[in-house]
Scaffold this motif. Structure first.
Motif, PDB file in Angstrom:
ATOM      1  N   ILE A   1       3.046   5.848  -2.777  1.00 16.53           N
ATOM      2  CA  ILE A   1       4.185   6.660  -3.238  1.00 16.53           C
ATOM      3  C   ILE A   1       4.159   6.812  -4.749  1.00 16.53           C
ATOM      4  O   ILE A   1       4.332   7.907  -5.289  1.00 16.53           O
ATOM      5  CB  ILE A   1       5.503   6.013  -2.779  1.00 16.53           C
ATOM      6  CG1 ILE A   1       5.627   6.086  -1.252  1.00 16.53           C
ATOM      7  CG2 ILE A   1       6.696   6.705  -3.435  1.00 16.53           C
ATOM      8  CD1 ILE A   1       6.820   5.329  -0.682  1.00 16.53           C
ATOM      9  N   VAL A   2       3.919   5.663  -5.442  1.00 16.01           N
ATOM     10  CA  VAL A   2       3.858   5.721  -6.908  1.00 16.01           C
ATOM     11  C   VAL A   2       2.714   6.622  -7.362  1.00 16.01           C
ATOM     12  O   VAL A   2       2.877   7.444  -8.271  1.00 16.01           O
ATOM     13  CB  VAL A   2       3.704   4.298  -7.484  1.00 16.01           C
ATOM     14  CG1 VAL A   2       3.429   4.353  -8.988  1.00 16.01           C
ATOM     15  CG2 VAL A   2       4.951   3.481  -7.209  1.00 16.01           C
ATOM     16  N   ALA A   3       1.553   6.431  -6.715  1.00 18.86           N
ATOM     17  CA  ALA A   3       0.402   7.254  -7.100  1.00 18.86           C
ATOM     18  C   ALA A   3       0.673   8.726  -6.838  1.00 18.86           C
ATOM     19  O   ALA A   3       0.308   9.597  -7.643  1.00 18.86           O
ATOM     20  CB  ALA A   3      -0.835   6.796  -6.315  1.00 18.86           C
ATOM     21  N   ARG A   4       1.314   9.011  -5.706  1.00 15.89           N
ATOM     22  CA  ARG A   4       1.626  10.406  -5.381  1.00 15.89           C
ATOM     23  C   ARG A   4       2.612  11.003  -6.384  1.00 15.89           C
ATOM     24  O   ARG A   4       2.469  12.155  -6.810  1.00 15.89           O
ATOM     25  CB  ARG A   4       2.212  10.476  -3.961  1.00 15.89           C
ATOM     26  CG  ARG A   4       2.470  11.894  -3.467  1.00 15.89           C
ATOM     27  CD  ARG A   4       1.164  12.664  -3.304  1.00 15.89           C
ATOM     28  NE  ARG A   4       1.398  14.025  -2.883  1.00 15.89           N
ATOM     29  CZ  ARG A   4       0.459  14.919  -2.679  1.00 15.89           C
ATOM     30  NH1 ARG A   4      -0.813  14.571  -2.866  1.00 15.89           N
ATOM     31  NH2 ARG A   4       0.739  16.149  -2.303  1.00 15.89           N
ATOM     32  N   MET A   5       3.627  10.195  -6.741  1.00 15.98           N
ATOM     33  CA  MET A   5       4.604  10.682  -7.711  1.00 15.98           C
ATOM     34  C   MET A   5       3.958  10.952  -9.062  1.00 15.98           C
ATOM     35  O   MET A   5       4.216  11.986  -9.695  1.00 15.98           O
ATOM     36  CB  MET A   5       5.729   9.645  -7.865  1.00 15.98           C
ATOM     37  CG  MET A   5       6.630   9.535  -6.634  1.00 15.98           C
ATOM     38  SD  MET A   5       7.825   8.182  -6.791  1.00 15.98           S
ATOM     39  CE  MET A   5       8.786   8.745  -8.189  1.00 15.98           C
ATOM     40  N   ARG A   6       3.083  10.035  -9.489  1.00 10.66           N
ATOM     41  CA  ARG A   6       2.412  10.239 -10.773  1.00 10.66           C
ATOM     42  C   ARG A   6       1.480  11.442 -10.728  1.00 10.66           C
ATOM     43  O   ARG A   6       1.374  12.201 -11.678  1.00 10.66           O
ATOM     44  CB  ARG A   6       1.626   8.977 -11.146  1.00 10.66           C
ATOM     45  CG  ARG A   6       2.506   7.768 -11.428  1.00 10.66           C
ATOM     46  CD  ARG A   6       1.714   6.610 -11.964  1.00 10.66           C
ATOM     47  NE  ARG A   6       1.147   6.927 -13.268  1.00 10.66           N
ATOM     48  CZ  ARG A   6       0.410   6.078 -13.985  1.00 10.66           C
ATOM     49  NH1 ARG A   6       0.174   4.863 -13.501  1.00 10.66           N
ATOM     50  NH2 ARG A   6      -0.071   6.421 -15.141  1.00 10.66           N
ATOM     51  N   TYR A   7       0.809  11.580  -9.556  1.00  5.29           N
ATOM     52  CA  TYR A   7      -0.078  12.732  -9.425  1.00  5.29           C
ATOM     53  C   TYR A   7       0.698  14.040  -9.450  1.00  5.29           C
ATOM     54  O   TYR A   7       0.309  15.009 -10.114  1.00  5.29           O
ATOM     55  CB  TYR A   7      -0.868  12.618  -8.120  1.00  5.29           C
ATOM     56  CG  TYR A   7      -1.697  13.847  -7.811  1.00  5.29           C
ATOM     57  CD1 TYR A   7      -1.264  14.786  -6.873  1.00  5.29           C
ATOM     58  CD2 TYR A   7      -2.897  14.074  -8.457  1.00  5.29           C
ATOM     59  CE1 TYR A   7      -2.013  15.909  -6.592  1.00  5.29           C
ATOM     60  CE2 TYR A   7      -3.654  15.213  -8.195  1.00  5.29           C
ATOM     61  CZ  TYR A   7      -3.201  16.128  -7.256  1.00  5.29           C
ATOM     62  OH  TYR A   7      -3.947  17.239  -7.000  1.00  5.29           O
TER      63      TYR A   7
ATOM     64  N   LEU B   1       0.828  -1.205   0.000  1.00  2.52           N
ATOM     65  CA  LEU B   1       0.000   0.000   0.000  1.00  2.52           C
ATOM     66  C   LEU B   1       0.862   1.255   0.000  1.00  2.52           C
ATOM     67  O   LEU B   1       0.568   2.237  -0.699  1.00  2.52           O
ATOM     68  CB  LEU B   1      -0.927  -0.014   1.219  1.00  2.52           C
ATOM     69  CG  LEU B   1      -1.878   1.171   1.363  1.00  2.52           C
ATOM     70  CD1 LEU B   1      -2.821   1.246   0.164  1.00  2.52           C
ATOM     71  CD2 LEU B   1      -2.671   1.070   2.654  1.00  2.52           C
ATOM     72  N   LEU B   2       1.942   1.208   0.806  1.00  4.94           N
ATOM     73  CA  LEU B   2       2.840   2.360   0.870  1.00  4.94           C
ATOM     74  C   LEU B   2       3.496   2.620  -0.474  1.00  4.94           C
ATOM     75  O   LEU B   2       3.579   3.765  -0.944  1.00  4.94           O
ATOM     76  CB  LEU B   2       3.914   2.108   1.944  1.00  4.94           C
ATOM     77  CG  LEU B   2       4.894   3.266   2.209  1.00  4.94           C
ATOM     78  CD1 LEU B   2       4.143   4.498   2.699  1.00  4.94           C
ATOM     79  CD2 LEU B   2       5.959   2.841   3.210  1.00  4.94           C
ATOM     80  N   ILE B   3       3.937   1.512  -1.136  1.00  6.50           N
ATOM     81  CA  ILE B   3       4.554   1.661  -2.466  1.00  6.50           C
ATOM     82  C   ILE B   3       3.547   2.227  -3.459  1.00  6.50           C
ATOM     83  O   ILE B   3       3.853   3.128  -4.243  1.00  6.50           O
ATOM     84  CB  ILE B   3       5.104   0.308  -2.947  1.00  6.50           C
ATOM     85  CG1 ILE B   3       6.290  -0.120  -2.074  1.00  6.50           C
ATOM     86  CG2 ILE B   3       5.523   0.380  -4.417  1.00  6.50           C
ATOM     87  CD1 ILE B   3       6.783  -1.526  -2.360  1.00  6.50           C
ATOM     88  N   LEU B   4       2.327   1.678  -3.407  1.00  7.33           N
ATOM     89  CA  LEU B   4       1.290   2.168  -4.318  1.00  7.33           C
ATOM     90  C   LEU B   4       0.983   3.637  -4.067  1.00  7.33           C
ATOM     91  O   LEU B   4       0.785   4.415  -5.009  1.00  7.33           O
ATOM     92  CB  LEU B   4       0.019   1.326  -4.163  1.00  7.33           C
ATOM     93  CG  LEU B   4       0.094  -0.109  -4.687  1.00  7.33           C
ATOM     94  CD1 LEU B   4      -1.185  -0.862  -4.359  1.00  7.33           C
ATOM     95  CD2 LEU B   4       0.324  -0.113  -6.198  1.00  7.33           C
TER      96      LEU B   4
END
Length: 545
Positions: A337-343, A332-335
């Protein structure tokens, strides 16, 4: 939809071989307690390890949802069913045929007539059951009938009628074929076939079929013999009440409203509104109920899994749970972080695009100010500073010129830059054109739309869309013209078709009421009238922004 409903009631798809006790238990509730049937079917769909049984469960859930009016939910369940089926496995063919047939059914119910024949072709590809194939062909013909493609519908009816041995099915195809011939060629007399189908249905005590026959006879007699049409409309209303079909009852009330005397029509209209509101609420509640059942099943399964884990060794359970929790947290944390970076990346790109657009506007404004105003202002300052006797008329005209130039620059900065709006409006209107309906758009020019404000454009888009939807549903028009023109400070939009028009005393439904509200919001007027000869004319006018 009476003929179609009768088809679904009389000729259900042949069920695949069922070996699961859970499925047998679920089916024992069908047509008796459909909410209980849906509950147990959902348990099979979420707990079974057999892909075919999961697909069957989702298929039967879709049938329940469709019968309750939840057609979008039915499409979702059918899509889930198809995910668990193999198009190369013959054991899955019966379920595949049923899935595609039900997708065609839902498409007709949702008025997506053009996609329905494709689904029925896929159903025929996977079905070798003669009776079921006749039902699929009848459904396909009905889809063409709803598209007013009567030649294709009649081709199918003529093919399957001689193959039909069952009297109820024969009567249904016969009456559908007769009414299609009459709609295609209004001079054709379908009365003999309609009455023959009616007699068969009376002999067979087929109440669903009788409702359909009464509807077709009411439609046929509406123009030529209103008294006979009223008789059959009353008969349809009584039959619909006996079989408990609110859709057929609404259709019957529609005929009674149009055919009865004003006082009786008013009473029927009140019943129509009450039944329609009840039906909408019931179908909305059904959709919510199915969603709640799915939630309850999933929650119960989660609780059962938890109870099973509690019976295992506590130490082992703790280790497994902690590993799962840590793994889930890490994932969940990785997801996140990835989602935040993409956003952030997307947001940064949008911000850069926005800033670039602002900078471009500023550069243009700066250039215009420099080129258009700087020299004039410098000349004005120089004359004021150095002329001993200042020419007031020159000062006034020069000041006014500078003001106009500055105002023009501000208008250019603030102007609506949506240069593609005319193209979008043109595409919207022409998208309603079919083989049987030609749509002509006149005067849809950029110069006209540049004078229309953003708010008015938005409202007009929905107004035009609502007009075209009503045209497609009700007008039976062969030709439609939408004309845009500017007259002084007023924009005029004229809609003309050669369809059946609006009968006097017609009550506006929600769509037309919303249209009037939108026109009022832009300080405009809308007038409905008859076109010269036949059809409908709608005149819309509003002031330019």
């Amino acid at each position: 939809m009476t003929g179609f409903l009768a088809c679904r009631r009389e000729d259900p798809p042949p069920p695949p071989i069922i070996i699961s006790p859970e499925l047998q238990k679920a089916e024992s509730f069908l047509d008796k307690q459909n909410d209980s049937a849906f509950y147990y079917l959902n348990k099979v769909a979420t707990a079974s390890k057999d892909s075919l049984q999961i697909a069957i469960a989702y298929n039967e859930m879709a049938v329940i949802q469709s019968d309750a009016g939840d057609y979008f939910g039915a499409q979702e369940s059918l899509s889930m069913s198809l995910r668990f089926l193999d198009h190369r496995n013959e054991k899955h063919y019966k379920c595949l045929a049923s899935d595609y047939n039900e997708l065609g059914v839902a498409s007709i119910k949702l008025q997506h007539y053009t996609v329905a024949p494709g689904y029925f072709d896929l159903a025929l590809r996977f079905s070798n059951d003669h009776k079921f194939r006749l039902a699929i062909y009848n459904n396909k013909a009905l889809a063409y009938q709803r598209m007013n493609n009567y030649p294709e519908a009649l081709k199918i009816y003529s093919k399957i009628l001689p193959q039909t041995a069952r009297k109820k099915t024969y009567a249904r195809i016969l009456t559908n074929m007769a009414i299609s011939k009459w709609r295609h060629h209004p001079d054709y007399n379908p009365l003999g076939e309609l009455l023959r189908a009616l007699k068969i249905r009376r002999d067979e005590k087929d109440l669903w079929g009788l409702s359909a026959s009464f509807a077709h006879l009411a439609e046929y007699y509406t123009q030529s013999r209103p008294d006979s049409a009223l008789f059959y409309a009353k008969a349809m209303h009584e039959a619909a009440r006996q079989i408990g079909s609110p859709d057929d009852e609404l259709e019957a009330l529609g005929y009674l409203i149009r055919l009865s005397e004003p006082k009786a029509a008013k009473a029927f209209f009140g019943k129509y509104q009450q039944l329609n509101d009840s039906l909408v609420n019931a179908r909305r509640a059904a959709g919510n109920q199915f969603a709640l059942i799915r939630y309850d099943v999933e929650r119960n399964q989660t609780e059962n899994l938890k109870l099973q884990k509690d019976n295992a060794e506590k130490k082992y359970q703790l280790v497994v749970r902690n590993v799962l929790l840590i793994s889930a947290f890490v994932v969940l944390l990785i997801l996140m972080i990835v989602a935040r970076m993409r956003y952030n990346k997307w947001k940064k790109r949008k911000e850069l695009e926005k800033q670039e657009a602002i900078l471009e506007t500023r550069r243009k404004a700066s250039k215009d100010v420099h080129d258009s105003l700087s020299n004039d202002i410098y000349l004005l300052m120089k004359r004021i500073k150095h002329d001993e006797v200042l020419d007031r008329s020159w000062l006034q005209s020069h000041t006014e010129l500078v003001y106009k130039r500055s105002r023009n620059i501000s208008y250019e900065i603030l102007a609506d830059t949506d240069e593609f709006f005319p193209a979008r409006i043109g595409d919207l209107l022409k998208s309603f054109g079919t083989e049987n309906t030609k749509v002509l758009v006149v005067g849809n020019e950029q110069a006209l739309w540049q004078r229309v404000g953003a708010e008015a454009k938005l409202e007009l888009k929905y107004v035009l869309q609502e007009m075209m939807v009503n045209m497609q549903k009700h007008s039976r028009a062969a030709n439609v013209v939408v004309k845009f023109e500017a007259k002084g400070d007023t924009c005029h939009i004229t809609y003309i078709d050669d369809g059946i028009g609006i009968e006097p005393g017609t009550v506006h439904q929600n769509g037309l009421t919303n249209t009037g509200t939108r026109i009022n919001s832009i300080r405009g007027r809308i007038i409905f009238g008859a076109n010269e000869g036949k059809g409908l004319r709608i005149d819309i006018s509003f002031p330019f922004a």
